[in-house]
Scaffold this motif. Structure first.
Motif, PDB file in Angstrom:
ATOM      1  N   CYS A 292      -6.401   5.470   4.824  1.00 24.48           N
ATOM      2  CA  CYS A 292      -5.963   4.790   3.610  1.00 24.48           C
ATOM      3  C   CYS A 292      -6.033   3.275   3.768  1.00 24.48           C
ATOM      4  N   ILE A 293      -5.659   2.775   4.940  1.00 22.95           N
ATOM      5  CA  ILE A 293      -5.726   1.332   5.197  1.00 22.95           C
ATOM      6  C   ILE A 293      -7.172   0.848   5.157  1.00 22.95           C
TER       7      ILE A 293
ATOM      8  N   LEU B  95       0.828  -1.204   0.000  1.00 25.27           N
ATOM      9  CA  LEU B  95       0.000   0.000   0.000  1.00 25.27           C
ATOM     10  C   LEU B  95       0.864   1.257   0.000  1.00 25.27           C
ATOM     11  N   GLY B  96       1.974   1.214   0.749  1.00 32.07           N
ATOM     12  CA  GLY B  96       2.862   2.368   0.822  1.00 32.07           C
ATOM     13  C   GLY B  96       3.491   2.735  -0.516  1.00 32.07           C
TER      14      GLY B  96
ATOM     15  N   ASN C 240      -8.366   0.684   1.520  1.00 33.43           N
ATOM     16  CA  ASN C 240      -7.675  -0.097   0.493  1.00 33.43           C
ATOM     17  C   ASN C 240      -7.161  -1.463   0.923  1.00 33.43           C
TER      18      ASN C 240
ATOM     19  N   TRP D  49      -2.949   7.485   7.522  1.00 37.94           N
ATOM     20  CA  TRP D  49      -2.650   6.070   7.260  1.00 37.94           C
ATOM     21  C   TRP D  49      -3.868   5.197   7.562  1.00 37.94           C
TER      22      TRP D  49
ATOM     23  N   GLN E   2      -1.433   2.838  -3.253  1.00 36.65           N
ATOM     24  CA  GLN E   2      -2.570   3.651  -2.818  1.00 36.65           C
ATOM     25  C   GLN E   2      -2.241   4.589  -1.661  1.00 36.65           C
ATOM     26  N   CYS E   3      -1.295   4.207  -0.811  1.00 38.72           N
ATOM     27  CA  CYS E   3      -0.948   5.029   0.351  1.00 38.72           C
ATOM     28  C   CYS E   3       0.411   5.715   0.173  1.00 38.72           C
TER      29      CYS E   3
ATOM     30  N   GLU F 158       0.672   9.029   2.002  1.00 36.14           N
ATOM     31  CA  GLU F 158       0.786   8.825   3.448  1.00 36.14           C
ATOM     32  C   GLU F 158       2.175   8.319   3.814  1.00 36.14           C
ATOM     33  N   GLU F 159       2.721   7.465   2.971  1.00 34.22           N
ATOM     34  CA  GLU F 159       4.076   6.949   3.176  1.00 34.22           C
ATOM     35  C   GLU F 159       5.103   8.080   3.107  1.00 34.22           C
TER      36      GLU F 159
END
Length: 415
Positions: free
Chosen positions: A326-327, A38-39, A330, A323, A42-43, A46-47
């Motif tokens: 987003c988690i 995800l990092g 996704n 985060w 999609q994230c 956020e990452e």
């Protein structure tokens, strides 16, 4: 074992450390690999704002490590929840973990948690709010061999009486009705718990945990007796007390038994052609049947959430909230795509090329209005051990329902 990169920055003193720290069990790589995926996708935003850093601890040391970190007020931003529900309850009561119901509502993503997963976690910790995220959601029920049922003029049972009648028909035709791991015990005791929920309602075992009812009460013994009757009739096969998990799985997947009560984690076995000689298309799923006149409902699905994850209140700021959002939005799609794991998160784009069994599980999870816990979920450690040790006695007909319940109640009373 000391943490290297999983405690909040500078000892965890200030909110929003500019990192997103994760601590997991060494044996479980699915959660961290999904977060890392995800990092990168999609994230990614956020990452960039709060880079993901992680560490791991052996599962055998897990609860001890969490207790140490909690005592130092140094829990990671996100970590696997305590393995013991009572320990997780301590963290909640101490105000050390985030109230996710409130936070997800604030972030506008509360609907990303499926109702069955939501009710499972709340029931597990005895809370009205959500304090962990469902990185897995396993449902349980009777898997069955479609061909064996069809050959004997049978349909998937909707009631307990239907199930017993089907077992009698199969036995008469020389087909073993049920595969079960009597040596492990717990797959048999699951039937007792499910019968109680169907007959007395979804809160019946909570009443036992709260002390307002006992397993030795007649209405509870009725459930254990119903399972013991299956054992006395020989429906679990010969020498079931020596059959372990892998052997029971093999019995079902090689066509030697018609029904197999198990959780959806067994999908990996069902989808493995080297193990499953009856073919995945020949495997059907039936929810635990209704009990005539019972207060429970057949759509209250027996479920567990594997190892959920919690978020620490200390160090939780805007970056960690981003985060979380987003988690929640996704993770379900990502973990299904990356690892084939069905989670308790709603999917945005359900795959269409999954095996029928996996699609069935997803549909049951999506449709379930609520869930019920397994028999031992709220027991003491001793109660759990005594229950599972004696489950095989129910399956081979050597232990009555009343005697089984006396043993388990006594163990729970001892603490």
């Amino acid at each position: 074992m000391l943490l290297t990169a999983c405690g909040p920055a500078s000892g965890g003193g200030s909110a929003d450390s500019g990192k997103f720290t994760y601590l997991g069990q060494t044996e479980n790589t699915t959660i961290i690999s999904t977060l890392e995926a995800l990092g990168k996708d999609q994230c990614a935003a956020e990452e960039k704002a709060a880079p993901l850093t992680s560490d791991s601890v052996a599962g055998t040391q897990w609860d001890q490590k969490l207790q140490l970190l909690a005592g130092q007020d140094a829990l990671s931003n996100m970590s696997m929840a305590a393995g013991t529900p009572s320990l997780m309850k301590q963290f909640i009561d101490a105000g050390q973990v985030v109230d996710l119901s409130a936070e997800l509502e604030k972030l506008g993503v509360a609907d990303k948690i499926l109702p069955a997963a939501d009710s499972t976690i709340k029931a597990l910790y005895g809370e009205d709010s959500l304090y962990a995220l469902p990185t897995e959601l396993n449902i349980e029920g009777f898997w069955y061999n479609k061909q064996l049922l069809a050959d004997n003029g049978l349909e998937a049972p909707a009631t307990w009486d239907d199930l017993v009648a089907a077992a009698d028909t199969l036995q008469g035709a020389g087909v073993q009705p049920f595969a079960a791991a009597g040596k492990d015990g717990w797959p048999v005791t699951r039937l007792v718990g499910d019968y109680i929920a169907r007959d007395l309602g979804p809160d019946a075992l909570k009443d036992v945990a709260d002390g307002t009812a006992k397993l030795t009460d007649d209405e509870y013994v009725k459930a254990a007796d119903a399972v013991a009757e299956l054992g006395k009739a020989g429906y679990f096969g010969e020498a079931v007390g020596s059959v372990d998990y892998n052997a029971a799985m093999n019995e079902f997947l090689t066509g030697k038994a018609a029904f197999f009560y198990m959780g959806s984690w067994a999908l990996a076995n069902f989808n493995d052609e080297t193990q499953n000689t009856i073919g995945v298309d020949n495997v059907g799923f039936a929810p635990f049947p209704a009990v005539d006149g019972g207060a429970g409902s057949i759509d209250q699905v027996p479920a567990n959430v594997g190892i959920p994850v919690m978020l620490a209140k200390k160090g939780f700021g805007d970056s960690q909230a981003a985060w979380l959002k987003c988690i929640a939005s996704n993770y379900g799609d990502a973990v299904l795509k990356e690892s084939g794991v069905v989670s308790g998160f709603a999917l945005d784009t359900p795959p269409t090329d999954l095996p029928e069994t996996t699609q069935t599980v997803q549909q049951v999870i999506q449709d379930a209005p609520s869930s019920i816990l397994w028999f031992e979920a709220l027991f003491t450690s001793k109660g759990t051990s005594v229950s599972q040790t004696n489950g095989g006695g129910l399956a081979n007909g050597t232990l009555s329902g009343a005697d089984f319940m006396k043993l388990v109640q006594a163990a729970n009373d001892e603490g």
